[in-house]
Design an enzyme around this catalytic site. Sequence first.
Site, PDB file in Angstrom:
ATOM      1  N   LYS A 182       0.864  -1.184   0.000  1.00  0.00           N
ATOM      2  CA  LYS A 182       0.000   0.000   0.000  1.00  0.00           C
ATOM      3  C   LYS A 182       0.900   1.234   0.000  1.00  0.00           C
ATOM      4  O   LYS A 182       2.104   1.142   0.250  1.00  0.00           O
ATOM      5  CB  LYS A 182      -0.941   0.011   1.199  1.00  0.00           C
ATOM      6  N   ASP A 224      -1.588 -15.343  -6.283  1.00  0.00           N
ATOM      7  CA  ASP A 224      -2.869 -15.539  -6.973  1.00  0.00           C
ATOM      8  C   ASP A 224      -2.703 -15.972  -8.427  1.00  0.00           C
ATOM      9  O   ASP A 224      -3.680 -16.416  -9.054  1.00  0.00           O
ATOM     10  CB  ASP A 224      -3.692 -14.249  -6.930  1.00  0.00           C
ATOM     11  N   GLY A 239       3.222  -7.529  -8.604  1.00  0.00           N
ATOM     12  CA  GLY A 239       1.994  -7.948  -9.249  1.00  0.00           C
ATOM     13  C   GLY A 239       1.486  -6.865 -10.190  1.00  0.00           C
ATOM     14  O   GLY A 239       2.197  -5.903 -10.490  1.00  0.00           O
ATOM     15  N   ARG A 249     -16.477 -27.726  10.015  1.00  0.00           N
ATOM     16  CA  ARG A 249     -15.382 -26.957  10.588  1.00  0.00           C
ATOM     17  C   ARG A 249     -14.661 -26.179   9.481  1.00  0.00           C
ATOM     18  O   ARG A 249     -14.692 -26.568   8.318  1.00  0.00           O
ATOM     19  CB  ARG A 249     -14.378 -27.879  11.297  1.00  0.00           C
ATOM     20  N   THR A 303       3.044 -13.198  -7.770  1.00  0.00           N
ATOM     21  CA  THR A 303       1.792 -13.111  -7.003  1.00  0.00           C
ATOM     22  C   THR A 303       1.324 -14.526  -6.711  1.00  0.00           C
ATOM     23  O   THR A 303       1.310 -15.380  -7.604  1.00  0.00           O
ATOM     24  CB  THR A 303       0.683 -12.355  -7.753  1.00  0.00           C
ATOM     25  N   GLN A 350       0.057 -19.205   3.273  1.00  0.00           N
ATOM     26  CA  GLN A 350       0.302 -19.511   1.856  1.00  0.00           C
ATOM     27  C   GLN A 350       1.447 -18.697   1.270  1.00  0.00           C
ATOM     28  O   GLN A 350       2.018 -19.067   0.247  1.00  0.00           O
ATOM     29  CB  GLN A 350      -0.969 -19.232   1.043  1.00  0.00           C
ATOM     30  N   ARG A 351       1.772 -17.586   1.876  1.00  0.00           N
ATOM     31  CA  ARG A 351       2.835 -16.720   1.352  1.00  0.00           C
ATOM     32  C   ARG A 351       4.224 -17.125   1.842  1.00  0.00           C
ATOM     33  O   ARG A 351       5.222 -16.825   1.196  1.00  0.00           O
ATOM     34  CB  ARG A 351       2.590 -15.268   1.775  1.00  0.00           C
TER      35      ARG A 351
END
Length: 368
Positions: free
Chosen positions: A76, A139, A113, A275, A137, A283-284
Amino acid sequence: MRIGVLTSGGDCAGLNAVILAVVRRAVLGYGWDVVGIRQGTHGLMQDPPHAIDLNDQVNSDGLLRLGGTILGTVNKGDPFHYPMPDGSFADRSSEVIEGYHKLGLDALIGIGGDGSMAILHRLAKMGGINLVGIPKTVDNDLAQTEYSIGFTTAVNVATDALDRLQPTAASHERIMILEVMGRDAGHIALFAGVAGGADVILIPEMDYDLDELSQHCLNIRKSGRNHALVIVAEAVKRDDGSAVTLGDDGQKVRYGGIGHWLADELGARTGWETRVTVLGHVQRGGTPSPRDRVIASAFGVHAVDLIAERKFDRVCAWQQRKVVDVAMEDVIVGPRLVDTQGTMVSTAKGLGAYMGHPPKVAKTAKTV
């Protein structure tokens, strides 16, 4: 030649492998100097710019295995719309450009990204920055490349989670829901869902019906199996089309919570104990997968070679099992979505997974 390298956007596994490849190719191959810029464009805003000499990292083979980024990163603080302490926003792009020139750089390698690429592309055009991009990325949603750095490690983590949830699900006769990353695209959920044998795979690109989904789970029970696995991307919406969010960070919405909402709905409709596991930033992190290390190394070498050839405003890409380069303006066109008619979706459906159906008004998917 004196070149800079920075990491921008969210971190992921494989960034340090890129940095190592850039250093080794530049230093050993061309005898150049490499400067690492701290905290992405934020480092260039500082006076003096926050940067370190990377030449001495040429023998740091541990970087190949190290997660995160030794340079730090930010996701950011757009320099064209930078948040100030008093709550206002200011255009600080000229400071970034000035920092690049203060460092005496001949070229810059930006690892990021689509958002980071778009900002760097704009800065390069304004400030005469010789820019080469490297896609990263988790993603995997950048256009023009089949793989971005960090994706396969994230898929490995999600698949491992499904492998661990399955015996627990069977032991307790439960539906286990795994929520994974996927801000605009569902590549992680789809790849991990197929690899991990998920019974339900929900992605942002496809709509679903709660009644159909519940009946699918009940049919699994009727078939004699006492458990079910569900994987869902964080950006999947409720059945009424509303997003499940955790608020915002001041600049963008933070997704999260769809797994818990889905658990409540499925539990009520099926009577099945349910659950939820939310992987989040797991994940990173961690050691990059072999594929991420290979692609990162190939991208790093190719980026330096592009600088040697004076080919700027290009982005490294992985196509047809080899590294190529494409125009940056063809990459920063928005997220590359899952092809709802493609091989991976048809494979998941062919294996019996419930995925719902393409929306009546399809999102515009970018091509590789």
